[in-house]
Design a protein around this motif. Structure first.
Motif, PDB file in Angstrom:
ATOM      1  N   UNK A 185       0.853  -1.191   0.000  1.00 36.16           N
ATOM      2  CA  UNK A 185       0.000   0.000   0.000  1.00 36.16           C
ATOM      3  C   UNK A 185       0.884   1.234   0.000  1.00 36.16           C
ATOM      4  N   UNK A 186       0.525   2.218  -0.797  1.00 34.23           N
ATOM      5  CA  UNK A 186       1.252   3.487  -0.811  1.00 34.23           C
ATOM      6  C   UNK A 186       0.244   4.624  -0.856  1.00 34.23           C
ATOM      7  N   UNK A 187       0.476   5.641  -0.029  1.00 34.48           N
ATOM      8  CA  UNK A 187      -0.352   6.843  -0.116  1.00 34.48           C
ATOM      9  C   UNK A 187       0.236   7.704  -1.221  1.00 34.48           C
ATOM     10  N   UNK A 188      -0.553   7.966  -2.254  1.00 33.23           N
ATOM     11  CA  UNK A 188      -0.052   8.705  -3.407  1.00 33.23           C
ATOM     12  C   UNK A 188      -0.485  10.167  -3.417  1.00 33.23           C
ATOM     13  N   UNK A 189      -1.431  10.512  -2.578  1.00 30.29           N
ATOM     14  CA  UNK A 189      -1.831  11.897  -2.375  1.00 30.29           C
ATOM     15  C   UNK A 189      -2.590  11.927  -1.049  1.00 30.29           C
ATOM     16  N   UNK A 190      -2.928  13.099  -0.535  1.00 36.07           N
ATOM     17  CA  UNK A 190      -3.691  13.138   0.716  1.00 36.07           C
ATOM     18  C   UNK A 190      -5.038  12.426   0.614  1.00 36.07           C
ATOM     19  N   UNK A 191      -5.591  12.279  -0.593  1.00 41.65           N
ATOM     20  CA  UNK A 191      -6.904  11.668  -0.770  1.00 41.65           C
ATOM     21  C   UNK A 191      -6.870  10.294  -1.436  1.00 41.65           C
ATOM     22  N   UNK A 192      -5.699   9.761  -1.767  1.00 41.40           N
ATOM     23  CA  UNK A 192      -5.686   8.505  -2.525  1.00 41.40           C
ATOM     24  C   UNK A 192      -4.596   7.560  -2.036  1.00 41.40           C
ATOM     25  N   UNK A 193      -4.937   6.276  -2.026  1.00 41.77           N
ATOM     26  CA  UNK A 193      -3.961   5.223  -1.752  1.00 41.77           C
ATOM     27  C   UNK A 193      -3.936   4.283  -2.952  1.00 41.77           C
ATOM     28  N   UNK A 194      -2.805   3.599  -3.134  1.00 43.51           N
ATOM     29  CA  UNK A 194      -2.664   2.663  -4.239  1.00 43.51           C
ATOM     30  C   UNK A 194      -2.153   1.332  -3.715  1.00 43.51           C
ATOM     31  N   UNK A 195      -2.622   0.250  -4.335  1.00 40.98           N
ATOM     32  CA  UNK A 195      -2.056  -1.079  -4.114  1.00 40.98           C
ATOM     33  C   UNK A 195      -1.114  -1.322  -5.284  1.00 40.98           C
ATOM     34  N   UNK A 196       0.132  -1.645  -4.974  1.00 39.61           N
ATOM     35  CA  UNK A 196       1.125  -1.900  -6.007  1.00 39.61           C
ATOM     36  C   UNK A 196       1.504  -3.370  -5.945  1.00 39.61           C
ATOM     37  N   UNK A 197       1.276  -4.079  -7.035  1.00 35.85           N
ATOM     38  CA  UNK A 197       1.557  -5.508  -7.125  1.00 35.85           C
ATOM     39  C   UNK A 197       2.449  -5.694  -8.352  1.00 35.85           C
ATOM     40  N   UNK A 198       3.690  -6.107  -8.164  1.00 40.65           N
ATOM     41  CA  UNK A 198       4.654  -6.180  -9.247  1.00 40.65           C
ATOM     42  C   UNK A 198       4.824  -7.613  -9.732  1.00 40.65           C
ATOM     43  N   UNK A 199       4.747  -7.810 -11.036  1.00 39.50           N
ATOM     44  CA  UNK A 199       4.926  -9.142 -11.585  1.00 39.50           C
ATOM     45  C   UNK A 199       4.644  -9.171 -13.071  1.00 39.50           C
ATOM     46  N   UNK A 200       4.377 -10.369 -13.593  1.00 40.15           N
ATOM     47  CA  UNK A 200       4.147 -10.545 -15.031  1.00 40.15           C
ATOM     48  C   UNK A 200       2.704 -10.197 -15.363  1.00 40.15           C
ATOM     49  N   UNK A 201       2.528  -9.257 -16.271  1.00 32.33           N
ATOM     50  CA  UNK A 201       1.198  -8.823 -16.697  1.00 32.33           C
ATOM     51  C   UNK A 201       1.113  -8.937 -18.212  1.00 32.33           C
ATOM     52  N   UNK A 202      -0.094  -8.899 -18.740  1.00 35.59           N
ATOM     53  CA  UNK A 202      -0.297  -8.977 -20.182  1.00 35.59           C
ATOM     54  C   UNK A 202       0.379  -7.809 -20.873  1.00 35.59           C
ATOM     55  N   UNK A 203       1.127  -8.103 -21.946  1.00 32.59           N
ATOM     56  CA  UNK A 203       1.809  -7.075 -22.718  1.00 32.59           C
ATOM     57  C   UNK A 203       1.069  -6.786 -24.013  1.00 32.59           C
ATOM     58  N   UNK A 204       1.552  -5.806 -24.734  1.00 34.46           N
ATOM     59  CA  UNK A 204       0.992  -5.451 -26.031  1.00 34.46           C
ATOM     60  C   UNK A 204       2.087  -5.588 -27.078  1.00 34.46           C
ATOM     61  N   UNK A 205       1.705  -5.788 -28.329  1.00 30.37           N
ATOM     62  CA  UNK A 205       2.680  -5.885 -29.405  1.00 30.37           C
ATOM     63  C   UNK A 205       3.348  -7.251 -29.425  1.00 30.37           C
ATOM     64  N   UNK A 206       4.647  -7.276 -29.672  1.00 32.05           N
ATOM     65  CA  UNK A 206       5.365  -8.539 -29.804  1.00 32.05           C
ATOM     66  C   UNK A 206       5.397  -9.363 -28.515  1.00 32.05           C
ATOM     67  N   UNK A 207       5.779  -8.764 -27.365  1.00 27.33           N
ATOM     68  CA  UNK A 207       5.782  -9.581 -26.153  1.00 27.33           C
ATOM     69  C   UNK A 207       4.359  -9.774 -25.648  1.00 27.33           C
ATOM     70  N   UNK A 208       4.025 -11.007 -25.290  1.00 26.09           N
ATOM     71  CA  UNK A 208       2.676 -11.254 -24.772  1.00 26.09           C
ATOM     72  C   UNK A 208       2.616 -11.093 -23.260  1.00 26.09           C
ATOM     73  N   UNK A 209       3.754 -11.092 -22.613  1.00 23.45           N
ATOM     74  CA  UNK A 209       3.797 -10.878 -21.176  1.00 23.45           C
ATOM     75  C   UNK A 209       5.052 -10.118 -20.823  1.00 23.45           C
ATOM     76  N   UNK A 210       4.962  -9.222 -19.885  1.00 26.50           N
ATOM     77  CA  UNK A 210       6.110  -8.422 -19.483  1.00 26.50           C
ATOM     78  C   UNK A 210       6.002  -8.143 -17.992  1.00 26.50           C
ATOM     79  N   UNK A 211       7.120  -7.831 -17.360  1.00 23.09           N
ATOM     80  CA  UNK A 211       7.078  -7.509 -15.943  1.00 23.09           C
ATOM     81  C   UNK A 211       6.807  -6.029 -15.758  1.00 23.09           C
ATOM     82  N   UNK A 212       5.851  -5.733 -14.938  1.00 24.61           N
ATOM     83  CA  UNK A 212       5.437  -4.357 -14.704  1.00 24.61           C
ATOM     84  C   UNK A 212       4.720  -4.300 -13.373  1.00 24.61           C
ATOM     85  N   UNK A 213       4.322  -3.114 -12.976  1.00 25.90           N
ATOM     86  CA  UNK A 213       3.563  -2.934 -11.744  1.00 25.90           C
ATOM     87  C   UNK A 213       2.094  -2.768 -12.078  1.00 25.90           C
TER      88      UNK A 213
END
Length: 80
Positions: A45-73
């Motif tokens: 969990x990260x507070x990204x502004x006084x009014x918003x929090x974010x859940x950050x989950x890092x790993x392999x996600x669907x990609x676009x173009x040539x790679x079908x999967x890439x590591x991202x947040x």
């Protein structure tokens, strides 16, 4: 913790509690599958502004173009 809330993260939801311990708000989030998650990077969990929090989950996600999967947040956010 923020100035107004205690915010918790579990398997499928983010819950914020007020100063009296009552639920102020909650939202669902979709975690990455364990086999897709980057090693040693649990969701955070990260507070990204006084009014918003974010859940950050890092790993392999669907990609676009040539790679079908890439590591991202993957981000899920909630305004307080």
């Amino acid at each position: 913790m923020t100035a107004q809330r205690v915010i918790t993260l579990n398997d499928a939801s983010v819950v914020a509690y007020d100063a009296q311990g009552a639920e102020a708000w909650s939202t669902d989030w979709k975690p990455l599958a364990e086999e897709d998650r980057a090693v040693g990077t649990p969701p955070a969990l990260r507070q990204v502004s006084p009014q918003a929090v974010a859940v950050i989950d890092t790993g392999k996600v669907e990609g676009e173009g040539l790679p079908t999967g890439t590591y991202a947040a993957q981000f899920t956010h909630q305004h307080q």
